[in-house]
Design an enzyme around this catalytic site. Structure first.
Site, PDB file in Angstrom:
ATOM      1  N   GLU A  46       0.814  -1.349  -0.004  1.00 40.33           N
ATOM      2  CA  GLU A  46      -0.015  -0.011   0.136  1.00 40.33           C
ATOM      3  C   GLU A  46       0.897   1.269   0.071  1.00 40.33           C
ATOM      4  O   GLU A  46       1.970   1.187   0.524  1.00 40.33           O
ATOM      5  CB  GLU A  46      -0.802  -0.149   1.353  1.00 40.33           C
ATOM      6  N   ASN A 106      -6.901   6.078  -1.988  1.00 38.00           N
ATOM      7  CA  ASN A 106      -5.801   5.177  -1.461  1.00 38.00           C
ATOM      8  C   ASN A 106      -6.033   4.001  -2.514  1.00 38.00           C
ATOM      9  O   ASN A 106      -6.983   3.176  -2.281  1.00 38.00           O
ATOM     10  CB  ASN A 106      -6.047   4.823  -0.262  1.00 38.00           C
ATOM     11  N   LYS A 123      -9.359   1.594  -1.962  1.00 35.45           N
ATOM     12  CA  LYS A 123      -9.637   1.376  -0.684  1.00 35.45           C
ATOM     13  C   LYS A 123     -11.020   1.746  -0.128  1.00 35.45           C
ATOM     14  O   LYS A 123     -11.415   2.791  -0.170  1.00 35.45           O
ATOM     15  CB  LYS A 123      -8.429   1.628   0.303  1.00 35.45           C
ATOM     16  N   GLU A 142      -6.184   8.581   7.554  1.00 39.01           N
ATOM     17  CA  GLU A 142      -6.628   8.147   6.244  1.00 39.01           C
ATOM     18  C   GLU A 142      -8.249   8.701   5.967  1.00 39.01           C
ATOM     19  O   GLU A 142      -8.377   9.016   4.889  1.00 39.01           O
ATOM     20  CB  GLU A 142      -6.684   6.560   6.170  1.00 39.01           C
ATOM     21  N   CYS A 168      -4.514  -3.218   2.761  1.00 38.09           N
ATOM     22  CA  CYS A 168      -4.575  -3.047   4.231  1.00 38.09           C
ATOM     23  C   CYS A 168      -5.662  -3.427   5.021  1.00 38.09           C
ATOM     24  O   CYS A 168      -5.999  -4.391   5.395  1.00 38.09           O
ATOM     25  CB  CYS A 168      -3.936  -1.560   4.400  1.00 38.09           C
ATOM     26  N   ASN A 193       0.238  -1.103   5.444  1.00 38.27           N
ATOM     27  CA  ASN A 193       1.096  -0.298   6.187  1.00 38.27           C
ATOM     28  C   ASN A 193       0.536  -0.510   7.678  1.00 38.27           C
ATOM     29  O   ASN A 193      -0.367   0.426   7.922  1.00 38.27           O
ATOM     30  CB  ASN A 193       1.218   1.122   5.968  1.00 38.27           C
TER      31      ASN A 193
HETATM   32  N1  CDV Z   1      -3.014   1.298   6.838  1.00 41.11           N
HETATM   33  C1  CDV Z   1      -3.804   0.829   7.459  1.00 41.11           C
HETATM   34  O1  CDV Z   1      -4.898   0.518   6.795  1.00 41.11           O
HETATM   35  N2  CDV Z   1      -3.680   0.373   8.305  1.00 41.11           N
HETATM   36  C2  CDV Z   1      -4.594  -0.303   9.511  1.00 41.11           C
HETATM   37  C3  CDV Z   1      -3.915  -0.046  10.712  1.00 41.11           C
HETATM   38  C4  CDV Z   1      -4.340   1.392  11.064  1.00 41.11           C
HETATM   39  C5  CDV Z   1      -4.910  -0.667  12.072  1.00 41.11           C
HETATM   40  C6  CDV Z   1      -4.593  -1.791   9.281  1.00 41.11           C
HETATM   41  O2  CDV Z   1      -5.652  -2.296   9.294  1.00 41.11           O
HETATM   42  O3  CDV Z   1      -3.619  -2.386   9.207  1.00 41.11           O
END
Ligand code: CDV
Length: 307
Positions: A46, A106, A123, A142, A168, A193
């Site tokens: 990501e 994203n 996303k 975000e 993510c 991330n």
């Molecule tokens: N980049 C993300 O989506 N990170 C989230 C954190 C904030 C929990 C994740 O689900 O990994």
């Protein structure tokens, strides 16, 4: 046997001061390793081109927009697409997308083995918050910088395989995998991330977070009889640690490749897409076994309503 040799191109930390051009050089070095190992597809994290900028609170939209890409490929990212075409390696990576209409997403893209973009995902599940939060150890903005994706969870048939993407936080939601599962997905590509510590609960450290990450991807893979490739951006970015733990998970939910460290690292596995067939035609043969008459609440209702 429908085998694809897949690489997960985990990236180590990218500091705020690091240029996209430098990151692209690192991605090309991983692609070169992937070429040597015969990869036909490489998945990157990501927001692969920059530091994880949503940890920084910004009020000036012009400053925010410096983290976004207005075109893809761009002059700086074109070498990735050229490499893809020259060596027949499809690529997938995430970036912050600013559309001509001014929307901020994203996003991840997927190319074919000729370096042509054939798939785009934006996303859907955006974690975090909109305003500066004094209660957190660090920010996760975000919800401030991105709009929820408007494309749903599409899938594409490429390399004789049905592929889908998510990003993510999406990996934690069973709906993500099932919506793609209902389109016959055989390979889910995702980058992440994930901070190594929960900003709202310090006791939740890296081991705990790695467990949850893997748990979700293994469950999503098994319950939908699909391969899942989850790739981290890891390491310490300007003092803020991100966990590693990139994995390739098979359609039985077993981890078949796993990153060892928190730097730039390639994991590789020869993935047979036909391994999806057994689960899809037996215990998770959706057409025979799902009972949609009992699932309506899932799309009617967002939050919990106790009896
Ligand atoms: N980049 C993300 O989506 N990170 C989230 C954190 C904030 C929990 C994740 O689900 O990994």
């Amino acid at each position: 046997m429908r085998e694809i040799i897949i690489g997960g191109g985990q990236l180590g930390a990218i500091q705020k001061s690091e240029s996209r051009a430098k990151v692209v050089q690192r991605m090309l070095a991983l692609l070169e390793q992937a070429r040597e190992q015969g990869c036909e597809l490489v998945v990157f994290p990501e927001l692969a081109l920059t530091t994880f900028f949503p940890r920084w609170y910004m009020e000036d939209q012009d400053e925010v927009d410096t983290w976004f890409e207005r075109e893809m490929p761009s002059d700086v990212t074109r070498p990735l697409f050229d490499f893809s075409r020259e060596h027949g390696i499809a690529i997938s990576f995430g970036y912050a997308e600013l559309t001509p209409e001014g929307h901020h997403y994203n996003t991840s893209i997927l190319t074919d083995r000729q370096g042509q973009i054939i798939g785009k995902y934006r996303k859907v599940h955006l974690p975090g918050h909109v305003e500066f939060d004094t209660e957190r150890d660090f920010q996760h903005l975000e919800k401030r910088y991105f709009e929820p994706g408007d494309l749903g969870f599409p899938t594409w048939e490429t390399q004789d395989t049905v592929m889908g993407m998510c990003i993510c936080n999406d990996r934690r939601w069973p709906e993500t995998y099932r919506v793609m599962g209902l389109q016959g997905v055989e390979l889910v590509l995702l980058g992440y991330n994930t901070p190594s510590i929960n900003s709202q609960r310090q006791s939740e450290g890296e081991e705990h977070r790695l467990f949850h990450s893997q748990l979700c991807m293994q469950a999503g893979a098994y319950q939908n009889a699909t391969w899942v490739v989850g790739v981290a951006k890891a390491g310490i970015e300007d003092g803020f640690p991100l966990m590693g733990g990139s994995v390739i998970v098979d359609p039985n939910g077993f981890v078949v490749a796993k990153a060892e460290g928190q730097g730039d690292e390639l994991i590789v596995h020869a993935c047979d897409m036909d391994l999806c067939n057994f689960g899809k035609t037996t215990i998770f043969d959706f057409a025979r076994h799902r009972r949609i008459e009992h699932y309506g609440i899932i799309t009617r209702q967002t939050g919990v309503q106790r009896p």
